[in-house]
Design an enzyme around this catalytic site. Structure first.
Site, mmCIF file in Angstrom:
data_model
loop_
_atom_site.group_PDB
_atom_site.id
_atom_site.type_symbol
_atom_site.label_atom_id
_atom_site.label_comp_id
_atom_site.label_asym_id
_atom_site.label_seq_id
_atom_site.Cartn_x
_atom_site.Cartn_y
_atom_site.Cartn_z
ATOM 1 N N CYS A 193 -3.496 -5.218 21.950
ATOM 2 C CA CYS A 193 -2.272 -4.678 21.371
ATOM 3 C C CYS A 193 -2.388 -3.164 21.281
ATOM 4 C CB CYS A 193 -2.069 -5.266 19.975
ATOM 5 S SG CYS A 193 -0.821 -4.372 19.046
ATOM 6 N N CYS A 202 1.794 -7.719 15.008
ATOM 7 C CA CYS A 202 3.124 -7.146 15.281
ATOM 8 C C CYS A 202 4.203 -8.216 15.184
ATOM 9 C CB CYS A 202 3.230 -6.583 16.694
ATOM 10 S SG CYS A 202 2.228 -5.159 17.035
ATOM 11 N N LYS A 246 -3.058 5.466 10.835
ATOM 12 C CA LYS A 246 -2.039 4.781 10.036
ATOM 13 C C LYS A 246 -2.743 3.823 9.073
ATOM 14 C CE LYS A 246 1.927 1.706 10.605
ATOM 15 N NZ LYS A 246 1.655 0.290 10.624
ATOM 16 N N LYS A 288 -3.582 -3.029 7.058
ATOM 17 C CA LYS A 288 -4.489 -4.022 6.494
ATOM 18 C C LYS A 288 -5.710 -4.186 7.396
ATOM 19 C CE LYS A 288 -0.359 -5.251 4.631
ATOM 20 N NZ LYS A 288 0.981 -5.547 5.090
ATOM 21 N N HIS A 332 0.851 -1.193 0.000
ATOM 22 C CA HIS A 332 0.000 0.000 0.000
ATOM 23 C C HIS A 332 0.884 1.240 0.000
ATOM 24 C CE1 HIS A 332 0.779 0.636 4.253
ATOM 25 N NE2 HIS A 332 0.257 -0.537 4.575
ATOM 26 N N HIS A 351 3.864 1.722 2.386
ATOM 27 C CA HIS A 351 5.096 1.036 1.996
ATOM 28 C C HIS A 351 5.810 1.828 0.897
ATOM 29 C CE1 HIS A 351 2.527 -2.699 3.083
ATOM 30 N NE2 HIS A 351 3.207 -2.326 4.150
ATOM 31 N N CYS A 366 1.009 -10.601 19.976
ATOM 32 C CA CYS A 366 0.189 -10.008 18.906
ATOM 33 C C CYS A 366 0.712 -10.515 17.571
ATOM 34 C CB CYS A 366 0.240 -8.481 18.933
ATOM 35 S SG CYS A 366 -0.540 -7.760 17.470
ATOM 36 N N HIS A 385 -2.467 -2.432 17.300
ATOM 37 C CA HIS A 385 -3.551 -2.954 16.468
ATOM 38 C C HIS A 385 -4.903 -3.040 17.180
ATOM 39 C CE1 HIS A 385 0.123 -4.350 14.422
ATOM 40 N NE2 HIS A 385 -0.566 -4.063 13.344
HETATM 41 N N1 MSP Z 1 8.657 -6.915 8.138
HETATM 42 C C1 MSP Z 1 8.800 -5.859 9.069
HETATM 43 C C2 MSP Z 1 10.122 -5.142 8.875
HETATM 44 C C3 MSP Z 1 11.340 -6.001 8.998
HETATM 45 S S1 MSP Z 1 12.798 -5.115 8.656
HETATM 46 C C4 MSP Z 1 14.018 -6.090 9.124
HETATM 47 C C5 MSP Z 1 7.661 -4.855 8.893
HETATM 48 N N2 MSP Z 1 6.990 -4.932 7.733
HETATM 49 S S2 MSP Z 1 5.733 -4.041 7.346
HETATM 50 O O1 MSP Z 1 5.373 -4.455 6.016
HETATM 51 O O2 MSP Z 1 4.720 -4.138 8.340
HETATM 52 O O3 MSP Z 1 6.200 -2.556 7.355
HETATM 53 C C6 MSP Z 1 7.313 -2.155 6.596
HETATM 54 C C7 MSP Z 1 7.507 -0.656 6.666
HETATM 55 O O4 MSP Z 1 6.376 -0.003 6.113
HETATM 56 C C8 MSP Z 1 7.691 -0.124 8.082
HETATM 57 O O5 MSP Z 1 8.838 0.710 8.133
HETATM 58 C C9 MSP Z 1 6.458 0.692 8.314
HETATM 59 O O6 MSP Z 1 6.687 1.834 9.094
HETATM 60 C C10 MSP Z 1 6.116 1.111 6.894
HETATM 61 N N3 MSP Z 1 4.730 1.512 6.835
HETATM 62 C C11 MSP Z 1 3.618 0.731 6.915
HETATM 63 N N4 MSP Z 1 2.523 1.560 6.938
HETATM 64 C C12 MSP Z 1 2.924 2.846 6.902
HETATM 65 C C13 MSP Z 1 2.289 4.069 6.781
HETATM 66 N N5 MSP Z 1 0.997 4.194 6.820
HETATM 67 N N6 MSP Z 1 3.068 5.171 6.600
HETATM 68 C C14 MSP Z 1 4.430 5.087 6.451
HETATM 69 N N7 MSP Z 1 5.048 3.941 6.566
HETATM 70 C C15 MSP Z 1 4.352 2.835 6.995
HETATM 71 O O7 MSP Z 1 7.446 -4.054 9.777
#
Ligand code: MSP
Length: 508
Positions: A143, A129, A294, A297, A18, A21, A126, A146
């Site tokens: 959590c 997380c 934030k 999903k 999304h 990311h 959780c 979440h």
């Molecule tokens: N898999 C772990 C990271 C392991 S690194 C060794 C993880 N994955 S994640 O898919 O949940 O998130 C990855 C990144 O996306 C995180 O840095 C998280 O902050 C970022 N984001 C997810 N949603 C976000 C927003 N809404 N805004 C900005 N970044 C966010 O955590």
């Protein structure tokens, strides 16, 4: 030669990418492009995090084996990054053999160094997380991130002696004041450490979807423990293609604020335990929020936000690739939270791109056509714009160098604004054809040439398009930044076509 090794977190493959990311990945990409343009030997790593309960559950729900599910979803991330013109040098998947090899070597080293032992773990878990909470850190049994009920778990686990690193971490932070930026986030990490560190459980027996513990085949490593090591897998830790010495002292992790504890406390301690220096710098970014929340999903499942509306690929079709990149880089300062909205993108698009940048290129081409028979003049060397351009180049470089794409772009738009004002003041469209009009247009064309270089890390295709439109050959990035931004290189004498608007205005 300076080096720059930049990483994004690896993304969980429980669901599609999304725009949150994309925010992280576009920022990392622009930083990588900036360093390449600056002449630094650069390596840019991103990838997917494919083990753990969350992914196993998603696979099961979709009726697939975890690896088959991970194959599909990991590809969706690569497709999204292709659509966003992400110039990664390596895309790592934690299910690759190279990663198994590095994880097992790294953790065996930590084990042999005496920092891993067996004990029983009880805690509140959780799954979203993939992390444990204590009674105190949980929010009334839920959590805190979440807001979902936590599950009580009890397992025999292998533990990492994090507590042994409290003093060492503190000393490390004191000796490296810029280890974590911005400093507000550094203080947050530091206060975790000062609050006291408990040992952490690093293996699981309850799930099988993970990397086996080499010295105990009943256990797999807990997903976070395997995931963090990806940054070393990609530079060959413990393998034949080992380039750790080359890259690790120049490593920068770009991460979201909710994973500070893992990257700024656990990870440096793990590195120390393996006899390695920690990563050299962690840059933390905030969250992109939709209506103050934030993106996640879970929200999509609850129906409060339709993730399909904010899928990166869809946004690029709606607004164009470079406009989305620009918005993600410009709107929010790295470290703060930012609001994401379609209205926000449209406003930035119409103001900064259509009115300021697009209009500048269009009006100069129009006056070249009407007053110079379509032939570009060359710049007048002592123009007042020359100083503005030099100032913008200095400030933009300084912004990019301190991990602030926003500041880099602000300085660039400063020059665009001054060039537009310069044209307004001189009004070449009202002049008779001749030397005076040529001086004004030559200056403006040179400023536009420099703008094309300045925007290249953020908007690579638009930069090249402008470069071509003002009649220059080759790639805008063929020469390094310092060379390319010197005033007075636009030669003129060639034809310039008016072309279609670079950014047709969007309905508000
Ligand atoms: N898999 C772990 C990271 C392991 S690194 C060794 C993880 N994955 S994640 O898919 O949940 O998130 C990855 C990144 O996306 C995180 O840095 C998280 O902050 C970022 N984001 C997810 N949603 C976000 C927003 N809404 N805004 C900005 N970044 C966010 O955590």
């Amino acid at each position: 030669m300076a080096r720059f090794y930049i990483t994004t977190p690896i993304f969980y493959v429980n669901d599609a990418p999304h725009v949150g990311h994309a925010y992280c990945t576009v920022n990392a990409d622009a930083m990588a492009r900036w360093h390449r343009l600056n002449g630094d030997e650069t390596k840019f790593l991103t990838g997917t995090d494919e083990h753990g309960q969350k992914v196993a559950e998603a696979a099961e729900k979709n009726g697939l084996e975890p690896l088959a599910w991970a194959d599909q979803t990991s590809k969706r991330f690569r497709d999204a990054w292709d659509a966003l013109d992400i110039s990664y040098d390596d895309f790592i998947r934690t299910t690759e053999p190279r990663h198994y090899e590095t994880v097992q070597k790294f953790l065996t080293k930590v084990y042999e160094n005496g920092y891993i032992y067996k004990d029983v773990y009880r805690g509140l878990y959780c799954v979203s997380c993939e992390d444990y909470y204590t009674e105190e850190s949980a929010d009334a049994g839920k959590c805190p991130i979440h807001a979902k009920p936590l599950t009580e778990m009890e397992e025999e686990n292998w533990f990492f002696k994090l507590s042994a690193f409290e003093d060492k971490l503190r000393e490390y932070y004191d000796a490296h004041p810029d280890f974590v930026t911005p400093h507000t986030k550094r203080n947050e990490a530091y206060s975790f450490i000062k609050g006291g560190l408990k040992d952490i459980s690093i293996t699981r027996t309850s799930i099988k979807w993970g990397i086996p513990v080499p010295w105990d085949d009943q256990h797999v490593f807990y997903v976070w423990y395997d995931a963090l090591i990806n940054y070393l897998t990609a530079i060959g830790y413990g393998r034949e293609d080992d380039e750790v010495e080359k890259w690790w002292p120049h490593s920068h992790h770009l991460i979201g604020k909710e994973i500070i504890r893992f990257h700024c406390v656990w990870w440096p301690a793990m590195c120390m335990a393996a006899g390695l220096e920690p990563v050299s710098h962690v840059q933390v970014h905030g969250w992109l929020l939709v209506g103050g929340q934030k993106l996640s999903k879970t929200m999509a499942a609850e129906g409060s936000v339709r993730l399909a509306d904010i899928a990166p690929v869809q946004l690029t079709t709606e607004f164009g690739v470079d406009p989305i990149r620009y918005y993600l880089l410009r709107e929010t300062s790295l470290g703060n939270d930012g609001d994401f909205s379609h209205e926000g993108i449209t406003a930035r698009y119409n103001t900064d791109l259509a009115n300021n940048l697009g209009n500048l290129v269009a009006r100069v081409a129009a006056v070249v056509t009407s007053k110079c028979e379509g032939v570009a003049p060359s710049p007048y060397v002592n123009s007042t714009l020359r100083e503005s351009a030099a100032e913008a180049v200095r400030t933009a470089a300084e912004g990019w160098n301190r991990f602030s794409p926003q500041a880099g772009l602000e300085a660039t738009w400063g020059l665009i604004g001054e060039t537009n004002a310069y044209l307004e003041n001189h009004a070449p469209w009202k002049m008779e054809p001749g030397e005076e009009v040529e001086i004004v247009l030559g200056d403006a064309l040179e400023a536009i040439r420099i703008v094309a270089v300045l925007i290249a890390p953020a908007m690579p295709s638009v930069a090249q398009e402008i470069w071509n439109r003002i009649g220059l050959s080759g790639q805008v990035t063929d020469e390094l930044f310092a060379e390319r931004t010197k005033w007075g290189q636009f030669r003129g004498g060639h034809r310039i076509e008016k072309g279609q608007p670079l950014f047709p205005r969007m309905a508000d």
